[in-house]
Design an enzyme around this catalytic site. Structure first.
Site, PDB file in Angstrom:
ATOM      1  N   HIS A   1      -5.572  -1.298   7.648  1.00 24.03           N
ATOM      2  CA  HIS A   1      -4.322  -0.601   7.979  1.00 24.03           C
ATOM      3  C   HIS A   1      -4.205  -0.498   9.505  1.00 24.03           C
ATOM      4  CE1 HIS A   1      -0.908   1.887   7.895  1.00 24.03           C
ATOM      5  NE2 HIS A   1      -1.256   2.775   6.985  1.00 24.03           N
TER       6      HIS A   1
ATOM      7  N   PRO B   1       0.828  -1.209   0.000  1.00 24.61           N
ATOM      8  CA  PRO B   1       0.000   0.000   0.000  1.00 24.61           C
ATOM      9  C   PRO B   1       0.866   1.263   0.000  1.00 24.61           C
ATOM     10  CG  PRO B   1       0.027  -1.026   2.177  1.00 24.61           C
ATOM     11  CD  PRO B   1       0.689  -1.984   1.233  1.00 24.61           C
TER      12      PRO B   1
ATOM     13  N   TYR C   1      -1.180   4.947  12.921  1.00 21.41           N
ATOM     14  CA  TYR C   1      -2.549   5.433  12.683  1.00 21.41           C
ATOM     15  C   TYR C   1      -3.514   4.811  13.713  1.00 21.41           C
ATOM     16  CZ  TYR C   1      -0.244   7.450   8.708  1.00 21.41           C
ATOM     17  OH  TYR C   1       0.624   8.192   7.937  1.00 21.41           O
TER      18      TYR C   1
HETATM   19  C1  LIG Z   1       5.123   6.776  -1.022  1.00 22.95           C
HETATM   20  C2  LIG Z   1       4.776   5.821   0.090  1.00 22.95           C
HETATM   21  C3  LIG Z   1       3.496   5.791   0.604  1.00 22.95           C
HETATM   22  C4  LIG Z   1       3.128   4.870   1.597  1.00 22.95           C
HETATM   23  N1  LIG Z   1       1.831   4.801   2.025  1.00 22.95           N
HETATM   24  C5  LIG Z   1       1.423   3.768   2.807  1.00 22.95           C
HETATM   25  C6  LIG Z   1       0.048   3.527   3.055  1.00 22.95           C
HETATM   26  O1  LIG Z   1      -0.858   4.231   2.553  1.00 22.95           O
HETATM   27  N2  LIG Z   1      -0.273   2.481   3.856  1.00 22.95           N
HETATM   28  C7  LIG Z   1       0.679   1.678   4.432  1.00 22.95           C
HETATM   29  O2  LIG Z   1       0.332   0.734   5.147  1.00 22.95           O
HETATM   30  N3  LIG Z   1       1.995   1.876   4.211  1.00 22.95           N
HETATM   31  C8  LIG Z   1       2.391   2.872   3.385  1.00 22.95           C
HETATM   32  N4  LIG Z   1       3.725   3.031   3.080  1.00 22.95           N
HETATM   33  C9  LIG Z   1       4.708   2.092   3.619  1.00 22.95           C
HETATM   34  C10 LIG Z   1       5.002   0.979   2.597  1.00 22.95           C
HETATM   35  O3  LIG Z   1       3.850   0.187   2.342  1.00 22.95           O
HETATM   36  C11 LIG Z   1       6.131   0.059   3.068  1.00 22.95           C
HETATM   37  O4  LIG Z   1       5.809  -0.493   4.305  1.00 22.95           O
HETATM   38  C12 LIG Z   1       7.494   0.764   3.162  1.00 22.95           C
HETATM   39  O5  LIG Z   1       7.718   1.632   2.079  1.00 22.95           O
HETATM   40  C13 LIG Z   1       8.619  -0.263   3.199  1.00 22.95           C
HETATM   41  O6  LIG Z   1       8.581  -1.079   2.022  1.00 22.95           O
HETATM   42  P1  LIG Z   1       9.709  -0.975   0.868  1.00 22.95           P
HETATM   43  O7  LIG Z   1      11.027  -1.138   1.559  1.00 22.95           O
HETATM   44  O8  LIG Z   1       9.404  -2.075  -0.103  1.00 22.95           O
HETATM   45  O9  LIG Z   1       9.581   0.398   0.244  1.00 22.95           O
HETATM   46  C14 LIG Z   1       4.106   3.971   2.112  1.00 22.95           C
HETATM   47  C15 LIG Z   1       5.423   4.030   1.607  1.00 22.95           C
HETATM   48  C16 LIG Z   1       5.757   4.915   0.604  1.00 22.95           C
HETATM   49  C17 LIG Z   1       7.169   4.899   0.050  1.00 22.95           C
END
Ligand SMILES: Cc1cc2nc3c(=O)[nH]c(=O)nc-3n(C[C@H](O)[C@H](O)[C@H](O)COP(=O)(O)O)c2cc1C
Length: 372
Positions: free
Chosen positions: A187, A36, A192
């Site tokens: 979530h 997400p 949150y």
């Molecule tokens: C641009 C962006 C927006 C995010 N928005 C959410 C979100 O809406 N809900 C959520 O659970 N995590 C959100 N995250 C966290 C990511 O889902 C994830 O846990 C985090 O980026 C680590 O994963 P990665 O190392 O693959 O980037 C967001 C991350 C990024 C980079």
């Protein structure tokens, strides 16, 4: 096509990101999940529009897409231009997204979100103050349409009001069904509302939603039961982040707290548990570090790992049976065809951070796929 020697065909037990997976009633063609991601590009009225359709369709080759956090009520909103799932226009907007993703042979879950205290009067109905388990002002500032602003002290929900918020999640889940999603993810992570109830830095309540870990998990369980009542538990995932300090949150003993919460979730027969895994830099005041192996031990169902995975680490975790699925956030943001790039061992586009949380097409739908 790759030639399979007899030895290789016998070795079909080796699981990697390309292996299919049966997730409840869904067949996932691979184990590369799109995590997400909030992108702040919904249209007026926080309604998803054509730009959002393009973004998700570009990523339809994911084993499963989990959408950006989507507020279940106006009060559940924390930032500008995040989509909602509480009115008919938003349902119709999301329906365009799900139909297009399905036409592209993809699968998509909606992430149900309430930000609690991580909000600001500028995005609250009638400029009101946000709600939370306890009246504790988060440290730091929040990005608003008028730039960074200090957080405010939230209103502590009355016991009777908590029931109303559970109902908002139930309605959001019902609306997600009308919008044609394949399932929903709660979530429960990243500071949150659900996380605010779970952790003792943000929950100082003395009613049945506060105090013991079981009481602090009660809101999570009631919300999850309400959502599962709309969908059937096997189409519901829950996302938790045991140690992520983001949004000024902490628990004095996360392993103990999350063991209790997961024990309760185990009874519900959910589709999956999605863990934002601890980083070495996450502070842990007391108790065992609740890493992904900890959740593998205590969780009885499908486990999805997240944070900092690349192809190599994902394949190792899948092969060793530590997780069943892996989600990728920034890599999927920058590489719409991530599964194909993994398959070919192709180079990856680098994510452009300045366009993560605002803007239009740039940094959203213009990351190139292989071959142009
Ligand atoms: C641009 C962006 C927006 C995010 N928005 C959410 C979100 O809406 N809900 C959520 O659970 N995590 C959100 N995250 C966290 C990511 O889902 C994830 O846990 C985090 O980026 C680590 O994963 P990665 O190392 O693959 O980037 C967001 C991350 C990024 C980079």
């Amino acid at each position: 096509m790759r030639y399979l020697s007899p030895a290789m065909t016998q070795n079909t037990q080796t699981i990697d990101v390309f292996s299919p997976y049966r997730l409840g009633p869904l067949h996932l063609p691979n184990r590369t999940v799109m995590a997400p991601m909030t992108r702040n590009r919904a249209g007026p009225g926080d309604v998803p529009g054509p730009l959002n359709v393009t973004y998700y369709v570009q990523r339809a080759a994911a084993g499963l897409i989990v959408t950006e956090g989507t507020q279940v009520s106006p009060q559940g909103q924390g930032y500008a231009r995040t989509p909602g799932i509480y009115d008919a226009a938003q349902v119709a907007g999301w329906k365009q997204v799900t139909q297009a993703v399905h036409a592209a042979a993809g699968r998509i879950f909606l992430q149900l979100w309430h930000v609690g205290r991580i909000s600001h009067p500028s995005v609250q109905p009638n400029g009101g103050i946000p709600v939370a388990p306890s009246a504790l002002q988060p440290a730091g500032q929040i990005m608003t349409a008028q730039g960074l602003q200090p957080f405010v002290t939230p209103h502590a929900l009355e016991t009777a009001e908590v029931v109303g918020v559970v109902e908002e999640f139930r309605r959001g889940a019902a609306n997600a069904k009308l919008a044609g999603f394949d399932g929903v993810e709660l979530h429960g992570a990243n500071g949150y509302l659900v996380d605010q109830f779970l952790k003792d830095k943000t929950n100082r309540r003395t009613d049945r939603y506060g105090g013991s870990a079981l009481n602090r998990a009660r809101f999570l369980i009631e919300v999850t039961e309400a959502i599962a009542g709309e969908w059937g538990a096997d189409r519901v995932g829950v996302r938790l982040a045991p140690t992520n300090p983001f949004n000024d949150i902490a628990d004095s003993n996360p392993a103990a707290t999350f063991a209790v919460a997961v024990n309760e979730l185990n009874r519900l027969g959910l589709g999956y548990l999605h863990i934002v895994e601890p980083l070495p830099s996450d502070p842990i005041a007391a108790g065992e570090k609740p890493d992904i192996r900890f959740f593998r031990r205590i969780w009885g169902g499908t486990l999805m790992g997240n944070k900092g995975y690349d192809l190599e680490r994902a394949n190792a975790a899948l092969r060793d049976g530590i997780v069943d699925l892996v989600s990728f956030a920034s890599l999927f943001l920058a590489n719409p065809d991530l599964p194909e790039r993994f398959r070919r061992g192709a180079a990856l586009n680098a994510p452009d951070r300045p366009t993560f949380y605002a803007g239009g097409e740039k940094g959203y739908v213009d990351y190139p796929a292989l071959g142009g």
